[in-house]
Design a protein around this motif. Structure first.
Motif, PDB file in Angstrom:
ATOM      1  N   SER A   1       0.834  -1.207   0.000  1.00  0.00           N
ATOM      2  CA  SER A   1       0.000   0.000   0.000  1.00  0.00           C
ATOM      3  C   SER A   1       0.868   1.256   0.000  1.00  0.00           C
ATOM      4  O   SER A   1       0.499   2.262  -0.622  1.00  0.00           O
ATOM      5  CB  SER A   1      -0.973  -0.007   1.176  1.00  0.00           C
ATOM      6  OG  SER A   1      -0.295   0.066   2.414  1.00  0.00           O
TER       7      SER A   1
ATOM      8  N   LEU B   1      -1.633   3.980  -1.102  1.00  0.00           N
ATOM      9  CA  LEU B   1      -2.935   3.580  -0.567  1.00  0.00           C
ATOM     10  C   LEU B   1      -2.752   3.113   0.881  1.00  0.00           C
ATOM     11  O   LEU B   1      -1.677   3.280   1.449  1.00  0.00           O
ATOM     12  CB  LEU B   1      -3.513   2.444  -1.430  1.00  0.00           C
ATOM     13  CG  LEU B   1      -3.767   2.786  -2.902  1.00  0.00           C
ATOM     14  CD1 LEU B   1      -4.078   1.526  -3.705  1.00  0.00           C
ATOM     15  CD2 LEU B   1      -4.923   3.794  -3.024  1.00  0.00           C
TER      16      LEU B   1
ATOM     17  N   ASP C   1      -6.098  -1.476   3.854  1.00  0.00           N
ATOM     18  CA  ASP C   1      -7.460  -1.965   3.603  1.00  0.00           C
ATOM     19  C   ASP C   1      -7.860  -1.846   2.131  1.00  0.00           C
ATOM     20  O   ASP C   1      -8.942  -2.286   1.742  1.00  0.00           O
ATOM     21  CB  ASP C   1      -8.490  -1.296   4.531  1.00  0.00           C
ATOM     22  CG  ASP C   1      -8.529   0.207   4.367  1.00  0.00           C
ATOM     23  OD1 ASP C   1      -7.605   0.779   3.732  1.00  0.00           O
ATOM     24  OD2 ASP C   1      -9.482   0.835   4.871  1.00  0.00           O
ATOM     25  N   HIS C   2      -6.993  -1.279   1.314  1.00  0.00           N
ATOM     26  CA  HIS C   2      -7.199  -1.297  -0.145  1.00  0.00           C
ATOM     27  C   HIS C   2      -6.598  -2.533  -0.809  1.00  0.00           C
ATOM     28  O   HIS C   2      -6.681  -2.667  -2.032  1.00  0.00           O
ATOM     29  CB  HIS C   2      -6.547  -0.061  -0.800  1.00  0.00           C
ATOM     30  CG  HIS C   2      -7.197   1.228  -0.451  1.00  0.00           C
ATOM     31  ND1 HIS C   2      -6.750   2.040   0.555  1.00  0.00           N
ATOM     32  CD2 HIS C   2      -8.289   1.855  -0.982  1.00  0.00           C
ATOM     33  CE1 HIS C   2      -7.525   3.134   0.629  1.00  0.00           C
ATOM     34  NE2 HIS C   2      -8.470   3.032  -0.288  1.00  0.00           N
TER      35      HIS C   2
ATOM     36  N   THR D   1      -3.641   5.343  -7.517  1.00  0.00           N
ATOM     37  CA  THR D   1      -4.709   5.796  -6.624  1.00  0.00           C
ATOM     38  C   THR D   1      -6.044   5.930  -7.355  1.00  0.00           C
ATOM     39  O   THR D   1      -7.049   6.288  -6.749  1.00  0.00           O
ATOM     40  CB  THR D   1      -4.349   7.172  -6.017  1.00  0.00           C
ATOM     41  OG1 THR D   1      -3.960   8.038  -7.097  1.00  0.00           O
ATOM     42  CG2 THR D   1      -3.193   7.030  -5.043  1.00  0.00           C
TER      43      THR D   1
ATOM     44  N   LEU E   1      -9.092   4.555  -8.262  1.00  0.00           N
ATOM     45  CA  LEU E   1      -9.947   3.428  -7.885  1.00  0.00           C
ATOM     46  C   LEU E   1     -11.396   3.801  -8.168  1.00  0.00           C
ATOM     47  O   LEU E   1     -11.708   4.946  -8.491  1.00  0.00           O
ATOM     48  CB  LEU E   1      -9.772   3.111  -6.392  1.00  0.00           C
ATOM     49  CG  LEU E   1      -8.335   2.798  -5.944  1.00  0.00           C
ATOM     50  CD1 LEU E   1      -8.290   2.576  -4.441  1.00  0.00           C
ATOM     51  CD2 LEU E   1      -7.790   1.592  -6.683  1.00  0.00           C
TER      52      LEU E   1
ATOM     53  N   PHE F   1      -5.801  -4.482  -5.719  1.00  0.00           N
ATOM     54  CA  PHE F   1      -6.113  -3.241  -5.013  1.00  0.00           C
ATOM     55  C   PHE F   1      -7.407  -2.646  -5.541  1.00  0.00           C
ATOM     56  O   PHE F   1      -7.724  -2.744  -6.723  1.00  0.00           O
ATOM     57  CB  PHE F   1      -4.952  -2.249  -4.970  1.00  0.00           C
ATOM     58  CG  PHE F   1      -4.377  -1.780  -6.280  1.00  0.00           C
ATOM     59  CD1 PHE F   1      -3.589  -2.622  -7.066  1.00  0.00           C
ATOM     60  CD2 PHE F   1      -4.585  -0.477  -6.701  1.00  0.00           C
ATOM     61  CE1 PHE F   1      -3.026  -2.167  -8.256  1.00  0.00           C
ATOM     62  CE2 PHE F   1      -4.022  -0.012  -7.889  1.00  0.00           C
ATOM     63  CZ  PHE F   1      -3.243  -0.862  -8.674  1.00  0.00           C
TER      64      PHE F   1
ATOM     65  N   GLU G   1     -11.287  -0.443  -3.793  1.00  0.00           N
ATOM     66  CA  GLU G   1     -11.883   0.231  -2.632  1.00  0.00           C
ATOM     67  C   GLU G   1     -12.138  -0.795  -1.523  1.00  0.00           C
ATOM     68  O   GLU G   1     -12.419  -1.959  -1.789  1.00  0.00           O
ATOM     69  CB  GLU G   1     -13.137   0.984  -3.057  1.00  0.00           C
ATOM     70  CG  GLU G   1     -12.750   2.164  -3.949  1.00  0.00           C
ATOM     71  CD  GLU G   1     -13.814   3.265  -4.055  1.00  0.00           C
ATOM     72  OE1 GLU G   1     -14.919   3.075  -3.516  1.00  0.00           O
ATOM     73  OE2 GLU G   1     -13.518   4.290  -4.686  1.00  0.00           O
ATOM     74  N   PRO G   2     -12.011  -0.344  -0.278  1.00  0.00           N
ATOM     75  CA  PRO G   2     -12.057  -1.279   0.854  1.00  0.00           C
ATOM     76  C   PRO G   2     -13.307  -2.168   0.893  1.00  0.00           C
ATOM     77  O   PRO G   2     -13.201  -3.350   1.258  1.00  0.00           O
ATOM     78  CB  PRO G   2     -11.994  -0.348   2.073  1.00  0.00           C
ATOM     79  CG  PRO G   2     -11.192   0.823   1.580  1.00  0.00           C
ATOM     80  CD  PRO G   2     -11.626   1.023   0.149  1.00  0.00           C
TER      81      PRO G   2
END
Lengths: 385, 385
Positions: free
Chosen positions: A82, A87, A90-91, A215, A217, A242, A244-245
């Motif tokens: 990350s 990021l 959690d991504h 980044t 996303l 990777f 969004e959470p």
């Protein structure tokens, strides 16, 4: 009930009915069939330039510690990834290669009968996992330019409204790529309830223009990367996604939590710390791509532009011809592959190797072309239909 | 469509609805919560006696070769395993630990809505994979003797006619076992269309009477074993299933073919060649079990007889009490676990460690009992209901 009927009830009838063919026959299996080892292994888009010495050392150290399960939360590795991507952990979710992560995704997204849209001739392991989960596939042909036809894929997704749209960038098996603007157009136009898989296995080799910022996303976008290619760790089995959470969290509901080995986590973590090795590998691959392209041109063949660690070479005839050349190259001890579906099946696909590997391939190709052209002088030229 | 509605359409609604809890919180995650590393790691039934030095060396050698994918057919490993078992390679499939192989099996056998029968409190990772594939679980309580109630499980299977019946022998989390005759009774009485999973993860530690001959197979029997326990390779992730070829072949239709890493295959192969290390580990584990049992008795607690590398200790009160003792042991820096379901949840489960590990556990348990008994003097004794 007869034994046949009872047997049919064991396992899912749907899985029973699946063929036993696997997406890729491995080079070891081919060697056993041919009865001897390959002199050069240029068929699986592995990196003959190997893992970072730091990764090798970290894995060797981790071997003795492997009495203990690896961290199921993969926290150190997810943190390191990350940070590279700008990021947070959690991504990120890591898994047993992109293959394993595609399986996780298909299991998490698709119920039997659900649809996925992909390109005809794109990565067969995605198709395999969809089928193995009872999903249905809808195929869009590659374009005349031997690139995935993203506008047609998007148009098809609007009609089919699939659970998953599968895109590769850069692409395997052609080596071609789309630019970041094309990714934006896909994100704008694909139905928002469709998950977009952007398989970026070859990202490290790609021209900068091909890649959106890391980044970039979206709620329905999942970007897949791997340590198997530029990091030279195919046999270790580490990839990551990777996104969004909320989407990343769904993987945790189906994945094999302790599946990422202690050696794999240690090796990937160490590999991330060795930018120099990555840079040198990418440079060697660029030089090797150039050598393969020149070699193809010198024989009157057409190498496709590649943003990956392999070169697809258009032999200019049809699938039967390409298959014959492929087999003749294999018999000469050089492992390469070819795409399975028209119009791509008039090509062979050669991974970048060392200069010595490429010389072995050149020699094998010479012999193969001579043999096949002598045997089959009357094969049609031009596109296979 | 609102974003909430669109989001609900991404992924399977069934998977979306699953909880994010995982079957086992790993020791690293617990360490992060507690804010410090454990002094002794006795909660995951790992083998602190480690892998064979031959396996460590083979894995270290394989690290540098890990630019290449592992053999998807796992042939060398399957040959070596089958020779040990008196079988042939088509009786064997290896995978990413028993966890990974249970996932393969559930995917191959169960469609959403299909049933599996297991014991209430048995291995939760099996349940996890069933649920993650949309299967339904039917539970049979453990017997009064803290053993799986095989007659009741068989009776239930006759009624439910599940796709899978899950049995462990020896059992985790109790350490108990059934004998080979009991296995025969199960094979005789369970409906022939039900797949019987015989999870023998702890077979190497078991009394000989517990194990049917390795050549004892049946069309609906699948026997699961692992390198994670007696071979000391939990962090490597290698397990295998043996059964009749038709059943074994179904795994190949769903599994991640290149999932078994090059290091894992090399390590497992080398481990199989070191009978001496295996024998010494089993001896050390037997001594450690004895030490843990004596330690429990000395504190007035009841250790269960164990055919595994751990000892379940009956604290004689209820789940709340056992949970309090467990937490107090964890806070003292010793990682252990406890079963989650009554009547087993009045126990704690302690893996065999080195004598030093066991001394640390003894000290932690002393302190924990003192603390909890002082805090909660009025807790009921006897069975939790």
């Amino acid at each position: 009930m007869t034994e046949t009927e009872r047997s049919a009830e064991r396992f899912s009838p749907r899985v029973r009915a699946l063929p036993s063919t696997i997406p890729f026959v491995g080079p070891e299996a081919l060697e056993r069939r041919l009865g001897r080892p390959f002199k050069a292994r240029l068929g699986a888009n592995e990196s003959v330039f190997g893992p970072s010495p730091k990764a090798v050392s970290a894995m060797a150290d981790a071997a003795a510690l492997s009495w203990a399960y690896g961290d199921a939360e993969q926290l150190d590795l997810r943190q390191a990834i990350s940070q590279k991507l700008g990021l947070t952990p959690d991504h990120i979710v890591a898994g047993e290669g992109i293959d394993g992560l595609l399986r996780d995704l298909v299991q998490a997204a698709m119920e039997p009968g659900d649809m996925a849209v992909t390109s005809l001739g794109a990565y067969p392991t995605f198709n395999y996992h969809v089928t193995a989960h009872g999903g249905a596939l809808d195929f869009v042909p590659y374009g005349e330019d031997f690139r995935q036809d993203w506008p047609a894929l998007v148009a098809r997704a609007k009609v089919v409204r699939p659970k998953i749209l599968y895109l590769t960038n850069p692409d395997n098996p052609t080596g071609s790529w789309h630019d970041a603007k094309a990714v934006e157009a896909v994100l704008r136009d694909v139905p928002e309830e469709t998950l977009i898989v952007l398989d970026e296995a070859y990202a490290d080799f790609a021209p900068a223009e091909a890649l959106p910022e890391t980044t970039r996303l979206a709620p329905n976008l999942l970007r897949f990367r791997t340590f198997s290619k530029a990091y030279g760790m195919a046999g270790v089995r580490v990839g990551f996604v990777f996104g969004e959470p909320d989407a990343i969290a769904q993987f945790g509901k189906v994945r094999n939590h302790f599946g990422l080995s202690r050696m794999a986590q240690a090796g990937a973590l160490a590999a991330l710390s060795d930018d120099d090795h990555l840079r040198k590998t990418v440079e060697k691959v660029a030089a090797g791509r150039k050598a393969l392209a020149e070699l193809a041109r010198a024989k009157g063949l057409v190498p496709l532009a590649s943003g990956t660690n392999f070169v697809a070479i258009d032999l200019g005839r049809d699938g039967t011809y390409a298959r014959a050349v492929l087999d003749a190259v294999l018999r000469r001890g050089v492992f390469i592959r070819m795409p399975g579906a028209a119009p791509l099946d008039r090509m062979i696909r050669v991974s970048v190797g060392t200069p010595a590997d490429i010389a072995l391939f050149a020699e094998a190709l010479d012999g193969a072309l001579e043999e096949v052209n002598a045997d089959q002088p009357h094969l049609p030229t031009g596109n296979a239909s």
